[in-house]
Write an enzyme that holds these catalytic residues in place. Structure first.
Site, mmCIF file in Angstrom:
data_model
loop_
_atom_site.group_PDB
_atom_site.id
_atom_site.type_symbol
_atom_site.label_atom_id
_atom_site.label_comp_id
_atom_site.label_asym_id
_atom_site.label_seq_id
_atom_site.Cartn_x
_atom_site.Cartn_y
_atom_site.Cartn_z
ATOM 1 N N ARG A 18 -9.230 1.405 8.917
ATOM 2 C CA ARG A 18 -8.831 0.031 9.198
ATOM 3 C C ARG A 18 -9.878 -0.690 10.038
ATOM 4 O O ARG A 18 -9.716 -1.876 10.288
ATOM 5 C CB ARG A 18 -7.516 0.036 9.978
ATOM 6 C CG ARG A 18 -6.268 -0.309 9.136
ATOM 7 C CD ARG A 18 -5.110 -0.106 10.040
ATOM 8 N NE ARG A 18 -3.889 -0.760 9.853
ATOM 9 C CZ ARG A 18 -2.791 -0.199 9.335
ATOM 10 N NH1 ARG A 18 -2.849 0.980 8.779
ATOM 11 N NH2 ARG A 18 -1.650 -0.830 9.358
ATOM 12 N N ARG A 64 11.853 -1.603 10.620
ATOM 13 C CA ARG A 64 10.869 -0.933 11.475
ATOM 14 C C ARG A 64 10.751 -1.666 12.800
ATOM 15 O O ARG A 64 10.838 -2.891 12.851
ATOM 16 C CB ARG A 64 9.499 -0.937 10.775
ATOM 17 C CG ARG A 64 9.214 0.324 10.030
ATOM 18 C CD ARG A 64 7.994 0.220 9.152
ATOM 19 N NE ARG A 64 6.773 -0.241 9.818
ATOM 20 C CZ ARG A 64 5.555 -0.133 9.272
ATOM 21 N NH1 ARG A 64 5.410 0.434 8.082
ATOM 22 N NH2 ARG A 64 4.492 -0.576 9.900
ATOM 23 N N ARG A 120 -0.478 -8.208 13.296
ATOM 24 C CA ARG A 120 -1.091 -7.261 12.362
ATOM 25 C C ARG A 120 -1.900 -8.000 11.291
ATOM 26 O O ARG A 120 -2.974 -7.551 10.905
ATOM 27 C CB ARG A 120 -0.013 -6.378 11.719
ATOM 28 C CG ARG A 120 0.213 -5.108 12.516
ATOM 29 C CD ARG A 120 1.655 -4.679 12.524
ATOM 30 N NE ARG A 120 2.163 -4.313 11.237
ATOM 31 C CZ ARG A 120 3.447 -4.441 10.895
ATOM 32 N NH1 ARG A 120 4.308 -4.946 11.738
ATOM 33 N NH2 ARG A 120 3.848 -4.059 9.729
ATOM 34 N N ARG A 136 11.595 -6.279 4.867
ATOM 35 C CA ARG A 136 11.411 -4.838 4.615
ATOM 36 C C ARG A 136 12.387 -3.989 5.432
ATOM 37 O O ARG A 136 12.649 -4.250 6.591
ATOM 38 C CB ARG A 136 9.977 -4.443 4.983
ATOM 39 C CG ARG A 136 9.710 -2.964 4.829
ATOM 40 C CD ARG A 136 8.241 -2.693 4.768
ATOM 41 N NE ARG A 136 7.568 -2.802 6.046
ATOM 42 C CZ ARG A 136 6.280 -2.554 6.219
ATOM 43 N NH1 ARG A 136 5.536 -2.210 5.192
ATOM 44 N NH2 ARG A 136 5.729 -2.678 7.414
ATOM 45 N N LYS A 176 0.812 -1.219 0.000
ATOM 46 C CA LYS A 176 0.000 0.000 0.000
ATOM 47 C C LYS A 176 0.842 1.264 0.000
ATOM 48 O O LYS A 176 0.588 2.191 -0.762
ATOM 49 C CB LYS A 176 -0.907 0.064 1.248
ATOM 50 C CG LYS A 176 -1.982 -0.974 1.322
ATOM 51 C CD LYS A 176 -2.937 -0.685 2.470
ATOM 52 C CE LYS A 176 -2.307 -0.722 3.846
ATOM 53 N NZ LYS A 176 -1.811 -2.025 4.261
HETATM 54 P P1 AMP Z 1 1.268 1.080 8.787
HETATM 55 O O1 AMP Z 1 2.472 1.893 8.455
HETATM 56 O O2 AMP Z 1 0.045 1.489 8.005
HETATM 57 O O3 AMP Z 1 1.542 -0.399 8.721
HETATM 58 O O4 AMP Z 1 0.919 1.397 10.315
HETATM 59 C C1 AMP Z 1 1.819 1.111 11.351
HETATM 60 C C2 AMP Z 1 1.090 0.982 12.676
HETATM 61 O O5 AMP Z 1 0.443 2.244 12.982
HETATM 62 C C3 AMP Z 1 -0.039 -0.039 12.691
HETATM 63 O O6 AMP Z 1 0.415 -1.362 12.950
HETATM 64 C C4 AMP Z 1 -0.899 0.503 13.833
HETATM 65 O O7 AMP Z 1 -0.314 0.244 15.097
HETATM 66 C C5 AMP Z 1 -0.816 2.016 13.597
HETATM 67 N N1 AMP Z 1 -1.868 2.463 12.669
HETATM 68 C C6 AMP Z 1 -1.699 3.045 11.443
HETATM 69 N N2 AMP Z 1 -2.879 3.335 10.886
HETATM 70 C C7 AMP Z 1 -3.827 2.913 11.767
HETATM 71 C C8 AMP Z 1 -5.242 2.906 11.758
HETATM 72 N N3 AMP Z 1 -5.944 3.399 10.704
HETATM 73 N N4 AMP Z 1 -5.892 2.395 12.822
HETATM 74 C C9 AMP Z 1 -5.221 1.917 13.890
HETATM 75 N N5 AMP Z 1 -3.880 1.873 13.959
HETATM 76 C C10 AMP Z 1 -3.182 2.370 12.909
#
Ligand code: AMP
Length: 223
Positions: free
Chosen positions: A93, A162, A173, A130, A17
């Site tokens: 989400r 990360r 996740r 990654r 994404k």
């Molecule tokens: P991402 O970079 O989109 O994988 O987001 C990294 C982390 O940020 C996720 O594993 C969640 O802990 C938090 N996070 C990001 N976006 C959301 C969301 N829309 N709802 C809840 N947690 C989020």
């Protein structure tokens, strides 16, 4: 006045994404909102919201809906650019977040929700390998590293793993995606806004599919 498409990018973690959202935003000149990037920036800046979010992020848990919706509300309120089209990456989400997005968008609904579809084993291989730039967020992989050591090709920042790309947090996740996010995929399907895009292959191949899907759903310019 003309505007660009209003796009939500869905897909399990590791579906690509982030990479496709940046390209999509560049292609159509859209505002790009990544809640994950915003939370990581808040963590780096040490803000109260960032410190609070960090414990959820490191465990692979979702940050509570209230904090996420507050963040997105603030972004839309602070940036007129969203009126000209946007790509939302990592939001919504959960069903609560999807309802909040409907409220934020009010009478200008989404054009398309793209579901980048990859098998779980592909997502797992991408996530465990990654590496990301600490500074600009550019994404690399151990099999496709930066040109000069672990220094970002774009900004020269350090390229690292990360904190939440541990195997335990990754599995958590993926499990949460099934439980919390799949229902909103169904929701967009019912609203006839969903397009499923094959997320396997090279970055360019996937991007061509993404563009075709958006073009297929949106007239490029509207009065
Ligand atoms: P991402 O970079 O989109 O994988 O987001 C990294 C982390 O940020 C996720 O594993 C969640 O802990 C938090 N996070 C990001 N976006 C959301 C969301 N829309 N709802 C809840 N947690 C989020």
């Amino acid at each position: 006045m003309t505007r660009g498409p209003r796009v939500v990018l869905l897909g399990k973690q590791g579906a690509g994404k982030g990479t496709q959202a940046v390209r999509l935003a560049g292609h159509y000149g859209l505002a790009h909102l990544s809640t994950g990037d915003l939370f990581r920036a808040a963590v780096r800046a040490g803000t109260p919201a960032g410190l609070d979010a960090r414990k959820y992020m490191d465990a692979g848990d979702l940050v509570p809906d209230g904090a996420v919706v507050r963040l997105v509300d603030e972004q839309f309120a602070a940036n007129d650019g969203y009126a000209d089209g946007f790509v939302l990456d990592g939001f919504p989400r959960t069903e609560t977040q999807a309802l909040a997005l409907d409220r934020i968008l009010a009478d200008s609904p989404l054009d398309v929700a793209l579901d980048l579809n990859v098998p779980t084993e592909v997502a797992l291989a991408r996530l465990t390998g990654r590496r990301v730039c600490e500074q600009c967020g550019a994404v690399y992989h151990v099999d496709l590293p930066p040109r000069h050591g672990w220094t970002c090709d774009i900004c020269g920042g350090s390229v690292v793993q990360r904190d939440d790309d541990t195997e335990e947090a990754i599995l958590r996740r993926l499990e949460l995606y099934e439980r919390e996010t799949l229902p909103i995929v169904q929701r967009y399907r019912r609203q006839a806004r969903l397009v499923i895009v094959d997320g396997t292959g090279t970055e360019d191949e996937i991007f061509q599919r993404v563009i075709a899907a958006v073009d297929g759903r949106c007239t490029p310019a509207r009065a």
